[in-house]
Enzyme design. Structure first.
Site, PDB file in Angstrom:
ATOM      1  N   SER A 176       4.658   2.542   7.811  1.00 47.59           N
ATOM      2  CA  SER A 176       4.301   1.389   6.992  1.00 47.59           C
ATOM      3  C   SER A 176       5.491   0.935   6.150  1.00 47.59           C
ATOM      4  CB  SER A 176       3.130   1.735   6.068  1.00 47.59           C
ATOM      5  OG  SER A 176       1.962   1.962   6.811  1.00 47.59           O
ATOM      6  N   HIS A 191       0.815  -1.211   0.000  1.00 51.15           N
ATOM      7  CA  HIS A 191       0.000   0.000   0.000  1.00 51.15           C
ATOM      8  C   HIS A 191       0.855   1.269   0.000  1.00 51.15           C
ATOM      9  CE1 HIS A 191       0.398  -0.191   4.508  1.00 51.15           C
ATOM     10  NE2 HIS A 191       0.481   1.115   4.356  1.00 51.15           N
ATOM     11  N   ASP A 222       0.143  -7.604   1.399  1.00 48.48           N
ATOM     12  CA  ASP A 222       0.579  -6.211   1.569  1.00 48.48           C
ATOM     13  C   ASP A 222       2.105  -6.125   1.571  1.00 48.48           C
ATOM     14  OD1 ASP A 222       0.261  -3.513   1.753  1.00 48.48           O
ATOM     15  OD2 ASP A 222      -0.101  -3.472   3.906  1.00 48.48           O
TER      16      ASP A 222
END
Length: 380
Positions: A224, A116, A146
């Site tokens: 992230s 992402h 992911d």
């Protein structure tokens, strides 16, 4: 005869009251003038304060500092761009899209991050801890996990890859450390503990991401893709998501476990995509829920077995249609002894393995339980 006017003697109480008022007024005036009076005796220049000796750092502080200094060079800052078209000139140009984190995977310049972080981006720039910037190329991605792999050309002065650990043997309560770039504040260290294990979150595509590590280490937007490390500085997960109504850290963060990363990343580097292990059957979540409600069982109803598949070779049976109606075949209730109660859970159980692995299926057929051995085949 002269008469003098009457003179009243002042009341003692009145005299005391006047004296008190005058005293209070004098004190208030003195209080107001006190700073000015003090300044007359204050030194004209500030005096240096003596430094208090700190002493040695605590042992855990030294360990944390050493961990950060050793690991910092393996963590990268990722900024992405997106192509937009000017509505008036129709010209296409790149604009900043977002930022995230990542880490050096190997000596070949592969960088691992979250999918992402680079999703829908037209380009990405990787910044190393020493300040060098590189344009990155996308090697492969698995949206279902992911995970994405980029590659940069780092030349001869290559940063060290992050040491790899394991996640299957983690314990709730052990220390963890997250390094990343929250809100664009580069190379930030936070620490906490493993709060829980084997969490599950819905994935972007396909089945849920299983075995997630839950931690209270502060993870915010920009973290992230960064590494979650154990106290030995080994990679145990990729920081991927937070639970937060406000969008900031609420003490509940999640990381993709390194055992999953070790299955997915080598495939992405080799072929650019992740090939799921499969049985060679067809199943549907909505139909499965209805049939489970009708039959009162918990498992995955095999709707169809693909000809020539691993499932057919193992003897799995699908649904058959007869003049009397539909007859159920096998219902998968466990994989290697672990319960399966939905199609999502079955796919996740299979995803714990690789293509070519042999697994044992426990199935119900016409009220009888039996075990079958299946060699997993490549899926879609």
């Amino acid at each position: 005869m002269d008469i003098e006017p009457y003179r009243r003697t002042p009341d003692p109480f009145y005299r005391r009251l006047v004296a008190v008022v005058i005293m209070v007024a004098a004190l208030m005036l003195l209080w107001t003038l006190l700073p000015a009076i003090e300044s007359l005796w204050a030194p004209s220049e500030g005096q240096l304060r003596a430094v208090t000796a700190r002493g040695d750092l605590a042992a855990d502080e030294k360990n944390t500092i050493e961990l950060f200094e050793k690991s910092r060079g393996s963590v990268v800052f990722i900024s992405t761009a997106a192509l937009v078209r000017d509505v008036w000139t129709r010209n296409v140009f790149a604009v900043p899209k977002g930022t995230g984190s990542g880490f050096i995977w190997d000596d070949a310049g592969h960088v691992v991050t979250n999918y992402h972080v680079i999703e829908n981006a037209s380009g990405a720039t990787v910044k190393l801890a020493d300040g060098r910037d590189y344009k990155a190329a996308l090697i492969g991605a698995s949206p279902a996990h992911d995970i994405a792999v980029l590659r940069i050309g780092v030349g001869f002065k290559r940063p060290l890859p992050v040491p790899i650990g394991t996640s299957h043997d983690l314990k709730v309560g052990q220390k963890v450390f997250a390094i990343g770039n929250p809100f664009g504040l580069d190379w930030t260290l936070t620490n906490g503990i493993v709060s829980a294990l084997d969490r599950s979150l819905a994935g972007n595509i396909g089945p849920a991401i299983e075995h997630l590590i839950q931690t209270d280490a502060a993870i915010n937007p920009g973290n992230s893709g960064g590494p979650l490390l154990d106290s030995a500085g080994r990679l145990i997960g990729i920081n991927t998501a937070i639970y937060s109504p406000s969008g900031a850290s609420a003490g509940i963060g999640f990381a993709v476990p390194v055992d999953t990363v070790m299955r997915v990343v080598p495939q992405l580097i080799k072929s650019g995509k992740y090939i799921r292990p499969a049985l060679g059957i067809e199943a549907d979540e909505q139909i499965n829920q209805r049939l489970n409600g009708i039959t009162g069982t918990k498992g995955v109803v095999v709707l169809r077995v693909h000809p020539g598949s691993a499932a057919e070779k193992a003897g799995l049976k699908g649904v058959t249609v007869t003049p009397q109606g539909m007859r159920l075949g096998d219902i998968i209730v466990a994989v290697n002894g672990k319960d399966v109660y939905s199609v999502q859970k079955l796919l996740a159980r299979l995803d714990d393995h690789k293509v070519g692995d042999v697994v044992q299926l426990t199935v119900m057929h016409q009220g009888e339980k039996r075990d079958l051995t299946v060699t997993l085949q490549p899926g879609n």
